[in-house]
Scaffold this active site. Structure first.
Site, mmCIF file in Angstrom:
data_model
loop_
_atom_site.group_PDB
_atom_site.id
_atom_site.type_symbol
_atom_site.label_atom_id
_atom_site.label_comp_id
_atom_site.label_asym_id
_atom_site.label_seq_id
_atom_site.Cartn_x
_atom_site.Cartn_y
_atom_site.Cartn_z
ATOM 1 N N HIS A 1 0.815 -1.216 0.000
ATOM 2 C CA HIS A 1 0.000 0.000 0.000
ATOM 3 C C HIS A 1 0.847 1.263 0.000
ATOM 4 O O HIS A 1 0.412 2.289 0.509
ATOM 5 C CB HIS A 1 -0.947 0.004 1.206
ATOM 6 C CG HIS A 1 -1.965 -1.085 1.168
ATOM 7 N ND1 HIS A 1 -3.005 -1.105 0.258
ATOM 8 C CD2 HIS A 1 -2.112 -2.219 1.901
ATOM 9 C CE1 HIS A 1 -3.752 -2.187 0.453
ATOM 10 N NE2 HIS A 1 -3.221 -2.884 1.442
ATOM 11 N N ARG B 1 -10.253 -6.543 9.389
ATOM 12 C CA ARG B 1 -9.509 -6.172 8.165
ATOM 13 C C ARG B 1 -8.001 -6.043 8.462
ATOM 14 O O ARG B 1 -7.164 -6.589 7.739
ATOM 15 C CB ARG B 1 -10.079 -4.864 7.622
ATOM 16 C CG ARG B 1 -9.350 -4.215 6.451
ATOM 17 C CD ARG B 1 -9.339 -5.051 5.192
ATOM 18 N NE ARG B 1 -8.232 -6.003 5.189
ATOM 19 C CZ ARG B 1 -8.025 -6.921 4.260
ATOM 20 N NH1 ARG B 1 -8.840 -7.057 3.255
ATOM 21 N NH2 ARG B 1 -6.995 -7.735 4.329
ATOM 22 N N CYS C 1 -4.688 -8.251 7.168
ATOM 23 C CA CYS C 1 -3.525 -7.626 6.504
ATOM 24 C C CYS C 1 -2.244 -8.179 7.129
ATOM 25 O O CYS C 1 -1.312 -8.551 6.418
ATOM 26 C CB CYS C 1 -3.543 -6.111 6.672
ATOM 27 S SG CYS C 1 -4.718 -5.275 5.604
#
Lengths: 205, 271
Positions: B184, B228, B232
């Site tokens: 990211h 979430r 990750c």
């Protein structure tokens, strides 16, 4: 760790002379480390000590890359970790290599064993002519062997890159497949065949 | 982000250019189809069912104190839900901590209902009190849909968490040497066919932070932000972050801070 020991060796007077901002940074970093330490736990095959960084991981944990000199130092260190095949054979079966390239599983805390991992190559690279579900974090490796030939130099370079990408780019996003024991030597041979074999869909349309 | 393989890269680029007409449009078409599919899904977001369960739970007397959560203070005063989650995480005076939605709900469950936080922390995902938590989250975040992210980074405790979150974002560890930034930290990248938001930027942060919690069509589950972030880290191959631990709050403050001012679309809907 080396940095800490160097600092400890400095005379106290010099430490006191450090600018206040630098001391505040050190405090904030110590607080951050304490936060990381209390925030993670061991689950399944993923022990808590995975959060403790190797030197180069720490150097590469910033918004900007380390200095060129630091990068070169890390790369030289990582280069020493590369083990080339003892039997001098670099190529396995490209069909098995393709399976390994497609398989992105392994080493998470929901995996049962730290063995039998996938290479996860397609997560980041385009490889074959027919697989269109590929990631773009790494460069395209389409027609890898066809474009580069199969000189000893390129074969050894490619093996090294798969084994430990940090030897060529200190802060590479690519895992150290050999050095970190993600893949076995045999699995890496299969990947080599997938990349270089003229019959592999990486090279053949 | 591109691997500087020195001499290899120019060759790869040249090769790619020669082959673009054959391969790139196929991938683009696939992406288009996936995006159309997502738009269709958004019309009937199954999160509504989870949110309805959450609303019922909110108003149900539970726990040793046999109380509802209707007096829970999510930062805008007791019982105020509208827009509350868009302004989280925030610093709460009563606990002396920066809390995200889930840790704040744990505080309410403990103080109002007498339900021990450990009951949530120790439960598995979508099991027991953790399942109740997901329903409550779905209810609360639905009431912030369309609101703007507004977190106060001037508060010293928030500023500190933001800075810690940034350090965590770039922290590389584990057998694959990954950090959040590995996937990211660059523009326009994908893993397989999955597009990745660049969470260093406002646009990327609002696309990511602003569309979670979300319903995941692939597994038919509603995932909270804690869920979430946990996944990750699983994919980063690190150790597991403890539910509600400070690293999860710090990362949330970092993401919300980057997303500040952007519009929240919660609950989101994902592949």
């Amino acid at each position: 760790m080396k940095k800490i020991s160097t600092l400890a060796a400095l005379p106290v007077a010099l430490l006191l002379a450090l600018p206040a901002a630098h001391a505040a940074d050190e405090d904030a970093y110590a607080e951050f480390k304490a936060m990381m330490d209390r925030s993670f736990k061991t689950t399944g095959i993923a022990p808590k000590h995975r959060m403790y960084q190797l030197d180069f991981q720490k150097a590469c944990s910033q918004e900007k890359q380390p200095s060129k000199a630091e990068m070169a130092r890390i790369e030289a260190e990582q280069m020493k970790t590369i083990r080339y095949p003892a039997d001098g054979k670099y190529f396995g079966d490209w069909k098995q290599g393709e399976k390994i390239a497609l398989d992105g599983r392994g080493l998470t805390w929901t995996d049962k064993t730290p063995l039998n991992n996938g290479g996860g190559c397609y997560n980041c690279h385009q490889l074959s002519h027919h697989e269109i579900s590929y990631g773009t974090i790494g460069p395209s490796l389409l027609e890898y062997g066809k474009a580069r030939g199969n000189t000893e130099e390129i074969i050894k370079y490619t093996w090294g890159k798969i084994y430990n990408a940090k030897a060529f780019n200190a802060c590479s996003n690519m895992p150290r497949n050999g050095d970190a024991e993600i893949l076995t030597e045999q699995q890496m041979k299969h990947l080599m065949a997938f990349l270089f074999d003229p019959a592999s869909p990486v090279n053949k349309k | 982000m591109t691997e500087p393989t020195k001499y290899a890269l120019p060759v790869a680029v040249a090769t790619l250019l020669a082959l673009v007409p054959l391969t790139a449009p196929a991938a683009d078409k696939m992406m288009e189809a996936i995006n159309e599919y997502r738009e269709l899904l958004a019309d009937g977001n199954p999160s509504e069912l989870v949110a309805a369960q959450g609303e019922e739970l909110w108003k149900t007397r539970r726990g040793p104190k046999n109380a509802t959560l209707e007096q829970c203070d999510l930062g805008l005063g007791p019982g105020v839900i509208k827009g509350a989650s868009a302004q989280l995480p925030r610093f709460f005076k009563d606990t002396g901590k920066v809390q995200d939605l889930e840790t704040r709900l744990m505080t309410c469950m403990e103080t109002l209902q007498g339900i021990e936080p450990q009951a949530v922390i120790k439960a598995g995902w979508l099991k027991g009190e953790r399942e109740n938590m997901a329903a409550l989250v779905a209810y609360v975040v639905t009431e912030s849909n369309g609101h703007k992210v507004k977190v106060d980074l001037k508060h010293p405790a928030m500023k500190k968490m933001y800075d810690m979150g940034k350090l965590a974002f770039y922290y590389r560890a584990g057998p694959m040497d990954f950090s959040c930034a590995t996937c990211h930290g660059d523009e326009g990248k994908r893993i397989r066919m999955q597009e990745l938001p660049d969470l260093r930027t406002h646009e990327g942060a609002i696309a990511g932070w602003g569309s979670w919690p979300a319903y995941r069509v692939s597994n038919g589950q509603f995932w909270t932000m804690q869920h979430r972030l946990n996944d990750c880290y699983r994919q980063q191959r690190t150790a597991e972050p403890i539910y509600g631990s400070d690293v999860t709050i710090a990362l949330s403050v970092y993401l919300a801070g980057k997303a500040n001012g952007g519009k929240v679309v919660t609950p989101g809907i994902k592949r």
